[in-house]
Motif scaffolding. Sequence first.
Motif, PDB file in Angstrom:
ATOM      1  N   MET A  31       8.471  22.786  40.063  1.00  0.00           N
ATOM      2  CA  MET A  31       9.723  22.120  39.701  1.00  0.00           C
ATOM      3  C   MET A  31       9.473  20.910  38.807  1.00  0.00           C
ATOM      4  SD  MET A  31      11.891  22.194  43.251  1.00  0.00           S
ATOM      5  CE  MET A  31      12.080  23.693  44.221  1.00  0.00           C
ATOM      6  N   VAL A  32       8.438  20.127  39.118  1.00  0.00           N
ATOM      7  CA  VAL A  32       8.146  18.930  38.327  1.00  0.00           C
ATOM      8  C   VAL A  32       7.735  19.311  36.907  1.00  0.00           C
ATOM      9  CG1 VAL A  32       6.588  16.955  38.094  1.00  0.00           C
ATOM     10  CG2 VAL A  32       7.529  17.545  40.346  1.00  0.00           C
ATOM     11  N   ILE A  33       6.773  20.230  36.790  1.00  0.00           N
ATOM     12  CA  ILE A  33       6.291  20.655  35.469  1.00  0.00           C
ATOM     13  C   ILE A  33       7.417  21.303  34.678  1.00  0.00           C
ATOM     14  CG2 ILE A  33       4.659  22.156  34.260  1.00  0.00           C
ATOM     15  CD1 ILE A  33       2.767  21.809  36.659  1.00  0.00           C
ATOM     16  N   TYR A  34       8.186  22.127  35.364  1.00  0.00           N
ATOM     17  CA  TYR A  34       9.284  22.847  34.715  1.00  0.00           C
ATOM     18  C   TYR A  34      10.340  21.876  34.193  1.00  0.00           C
ATOM     19  CZ  TYR A  34      12.946  26.416  34.252  1.00  0.00           C
ATOM     20  OH  TYR A  34      13.916  27.250  33.768  1.00  0.00           O
ATOM     21  N   SER A  35      10.684  20.866  34.983  1.00  0.00           N
ATOM     22  CA  SER A  35      11.687  19.885  34.563  1.00  0.00           C
ATOM     23  C   SER A  35      11.226  19.109  33.339  1.00  0.00           C
ATOM     24  CB  SER A  35      11.982  18.910  35.713  1.00  0.00           C
ATOM     25  OG  SER A  35      12.498  19.586  36.835  1.00  0.00           O
ATOM     26  N   ILE A  36       9.945  18.708  33.341  1.00  0.00           N
ATOM     27  CA  ILE A  36       9.401  17.967  32.191  1.00  0.00           C
ATOM     28  C   ILE A  36       9.448  18.838  30.933  1.00  0.00           C
ATOM     29  CG2 ILE A  36       7.311  16.927  31.240  1.00  0.00           C
ATOM     30  CD1 ILE A  36       6.576  16.079  34.098  1.00  0.00           C
ATOM     31  N   LEU A  37       9.076  20.116  31.078  1.00  0.00           N
ATOM     32  CA  LEU A  37       9.097  21.028  29.933  1.00  0.00           C
ATOM     33  C   LEU A  37      10.517  21.227  29.403  1.00  0.00           C
ATOM     34  CD1 LEU A  37       6.534  23.786  31.033  1.00  0.00           C
ATOM     35  CD2 LEU A  37       6.254  22.109  29.203  1.00  0.00           C
ATOM     36  N   VAL A  38      11.485  21.387  30.311  1.00  0.00           N
ATOM     37  CA  VAL A  38      12.872  21.605  29.887  1.00  0.00           C
ATOM     38  C   VAL A  38      13.394  20.392  29.126  1.00  0.00           C
ATOM     39  CG1 VAL A  38      15.242  21.872  30.704  1.00  0.00           C
ATOM     40  CG2 VAL A  38      13.442  23.279  31.681  1.00  0.00           C
ATOM     41  N   ILE A  39      13.161  19.193  29.655  1.00  0.00           N
ATOM     42  CA  ILE A  39      13.633  17.972  28.981  1.00  0.00           C
ATOM     43  C   ILE A  39      12.958  17.830  27.615  1.00  0.00           C
ATOM     44  CG2 ILE A  39      13.646  15.455  29.094  1.00  0.00           C
ATOM     45  CD1 ILE A  39      13.937  15.709  32.135  1.00  0.00           C
ATOM     46  N   GLY A  40      11.642  18.067  27.570  1.00  0.00           N
ATOM     47  CA  GLY A  40      10.928  17.961  26.300  1.00  0.00           C
ATOM     48  C   GLY A  40      11.417  18.971  25.272  1.00  0.00           C
ATOM     49  N   PHE A  41      11.586  20.224  25.698  1.00  0.00           N
ATOM     50  CA  PHE A  41      12.034  21.261  24.774  1.00  0.00           C
ATOM     51  C   PHE A  41      13.484  21.043  24.341  1.00  0.00           C
ATOM     52  CE2 PHE A  41       8.548  24.159  26.339  1.00  0.00           C
ATOM     53  CZ  PHE A  41       7.924  24.247  25.102  1.00  0.00           C
ATOM     54  N   THR A  42      14.293  20.416  25.197  1.00  0.00           N
ATOM     55  CA  THR A  42      15.680  20.122  24.817  1.00  0.00           C
ATOM     56  C   THR A  42      15.721  19.167  23.628  1.00  0.00           C
ATOM     57  OG1 THR A  42      16.469  20.425  27.092  1.00  0.00           O
ATOM     58  CG2 THR A  42      17.888  19.201  25.598  1.00  0.00           C
ATOM     59  N   PHE A  43      14.930  18.097  23.691  1.00  0.00           N
ATOM     60  CA  PHE A  43      14.876  17.150  22.577  1.00  0.00           C
ATOM     61  C   PHE A  43      14.269  17.801  21.337  1.00  0.00           C
ATOM     62  CE2 PHE A  43      15.570  13.942  25.840  1.00  0.00           C
ATOM     63  CZ  PHE A  43      16.339  13.013  25.175  1.00  0.00           C
ATOM     64  N   LEU A  44      13.219  18.611  21.539  1.00  0.00           N
ATOM     65  CA  LEU A  44      12.549  19.248  20.411  1.00  0.00           C
ATOM     66  C   LEU A  44      13.469  20.240  19.706  1.00  0.00           C
ATOM     67  CD1 LEU A  44      10.033  19.866  18.712  1.00  0.00           C
ATOM     68  CD2 LEU A  44       9.340  21.510  20.477  1.00  0.00           C
ATOM     69  N   TYR A  45      14.110  21.103  20.476  1.00  0.00           N
ATOM     70  CA  TYR A  45      14.948  22.139  19.870  1.00  0.00           C
ATOM     71  C   TYR A  45      16.208  21.525  19.239  1.00  0.00           C
ATOM     72  CZ  TYR A  45      16.947  26.776  19.233  1.00  0.00           C
ATOM     73  OH  TYR A  45      17.472  27.912  18.683  1.00  0.00           O
ATOM     74  N   THR A  46      16.754  20.488  19.885  1.00  0.00           N
ATOM     75  CA  THR A  46      17.910  19.809  19.309  1.00  0.00           C
ATOM     76  C   THR A  46      17.554  19.174  17.973  1.00  0.00           C
ATOM     77  OG1 THR A  46      18.816  19.344  21.514  1.00  0.00           O
ATOM     78  CG2 THR A  46      19.655  18.031  19.697  1.00  0.00           C
ATOM     79  N   ALA A  47      16.353  18.589  17.891  1.00  0.00           N
ATOM     80  CA  ALA A  47      15.911  17.981  16.630  1.00  0.00           C
ATOM     81  C   ALA A  47      15.729  19.041  15.542  1.00  0.00           C
ATOM     82  CB  ALA A  47      14.600  17.227  16.848  1.00  0.00           C
ATOM     83  N   LEU A  48      15.349  20.259  15.938  1.00  0.00           N
ATOM     84  CA  LEU A  48      15.135  21.321  14.961  1.00  0.00           C
ATOM     85  C   LEU A  48      16.444  21.872  14.402  1.00  0.00           C
ATOM     86  CD1 LEU A  48      12.214  23.348  16.617  1.00  0.00           C
ATOM     87  CD2 LEU A  48      12.081  21.923  14.576  1.00  0.00           C
ATOM     88  N   ILE A  49      17.444  22.028  15.279  1.00  0.00           N
ATOM     89  CA  ILE A  49      18.682  22.698  14.849  1.00  0.00           C
ATOM     90  C   ILE A  49      19.761  21.716  14.406  1.00  0.00           C
ATOM     91  CG2 ILE A  49      18.249  24.637  16.399  1.00  0.00           C
ATOM     92  CD1 ILE A  49      20.427  23.515  18.239  1.00  0.00           C
ATOM     93  N   PHE A  50      19.622  20.441  14.749  1.00  0.00           N
ATOM     94  CA  PHE A  50      20.663  19.453  14.440  1.00  0.00           C
ATOM     95  C   PHE A  50      20.137  18.494  13.391  1.00  0.00           C
ATOM     96  CE2 PHE A  50      23.247  15.660  15.085  1.00  0.00           C
ATOM     97  CZ  PHE A  50      24.521  16.209  15.185  1.00  0.00           C
TER      98      PHE A  50
END
Length: 446
Positions: free
Chosen positions: A312-331
């Motif tokens: 859960m900890v690793i997964y949450s960190i990955l989700v938050i990180g990928f959210t910022f990364l993917y948002t920066a790519l598409i927006f």
Amino acid sequence: MKKLIQTLKNIWSIEELRNKIVYTLLLLLVYRVGSHIVLPGVDPNGLEQLNTKAKEGILGIFDSFAGGAFSSASIFALGIMPYISASIFMQLMSILVPQLQKMQKEGESGRKKINQWTRYLTVIVTIFQASAYVTYLKSPEIAGAAIIPSFDSFFWLSTTIVLTAGTLFVMWLGERITDKGLGNGTSLIIMIGILARFPASIAAEFDAKSGSAGGGLLIFMIEIAVLIAIIMGLIILVQGVRKIAINYAKQIVGNRQFGGARQFLPIKVNSSGVMPIIFAQAIMFLPTLLTGFNATKGIAVTLSDHGNIWYMVIYSILVIGFTFLYTALIFNPKQIADNLKQNNGFIPGVKPGQPTADYIGQIMDRITLPGAVFLAIVGILPGIAKNLGVTSGFSTFFGGTSLLIMVGVILDTLQQIETHLLMRQYDGLMKGGKIQGRQTVSSSAI
């Protein structure tokens, strides 16, 4: 109820919409029938261990996307996921590689070429995943005994070919639904696979809670109420937007006046959609894939159990990180600011050009953080539900990719139905407001 019946009558009275619905349902029926056809050379009576192992941890999520075909060694065992993986890769490359960006802007011809490359990449990904799946099937503790001895010598070749053909056929079904049916075909295929497991999962949960040690019917009803509350929260997350006021300068051309209107720029709280969860699960799935789906040792055990606290900890960190990364790519705030400037639009109190881009980017950063945190919470909810005593199968419906995809796809499909109704002067599906789907880039990816 009377309003609902009238709405259904209106939907059925539109010939084009009726044909789209029937066509979509027929193709989805074909997919579900194919999900129950077992691979050549496999004895379905010897798949008990596969059914058990393939419904646990990460493999259980993969099996839910395939509608149970993974655990039943079906010809559609890999489902649509290789095509999804190839599409995501090509989508990211279209953002990062200038040549692909240029090709995408060429219009229909460029998109057709990218789609063709995506299909080729799908074949490569499917062959790789099919090989890993064959290795998983042939392991003695999983389904080795289920393989008919006379097929053993050429089982790898035949299964790889059949699985590849099955995935390409499912991909073709999805494209046909998108072109001639209702909604996004790929997303609907994933959703129908997830929903296929819901009746059995809820029945198993009811049996577990009805027992003497299960807590009784009251606990079951509380679980259903919590599930409904989570779905409502997900709808808010999917449809939540931050509106930025936009004014357009007046222009007088001849005797006509243009512009002068006040509009809003909607920025989604969850602009990245389900993509961060898919990326995070792909990373968590790698150790299991590298061990041939046989997660029995070391870190593979931790990363295959969604109820594990470290998962859960690793997964949450990955989700938050990928959210910022993917948002920066598409927006791209700079592109939005340039478009506003070209159309004589401006944000009140903010100078056009770079200050506008900085202002939009600042707002995007502020709303992305809570969106990313909520998305991470949604991702780990199945593990929390499992730890609280919910059965493994039913816990996957309490959040994660499964529920987020279902909510998003249903909203997209209802939005299309509402558009057909409003175009023909019928009332929409809702009295107040309109149904909003997901962001285009996210829905296209899944």
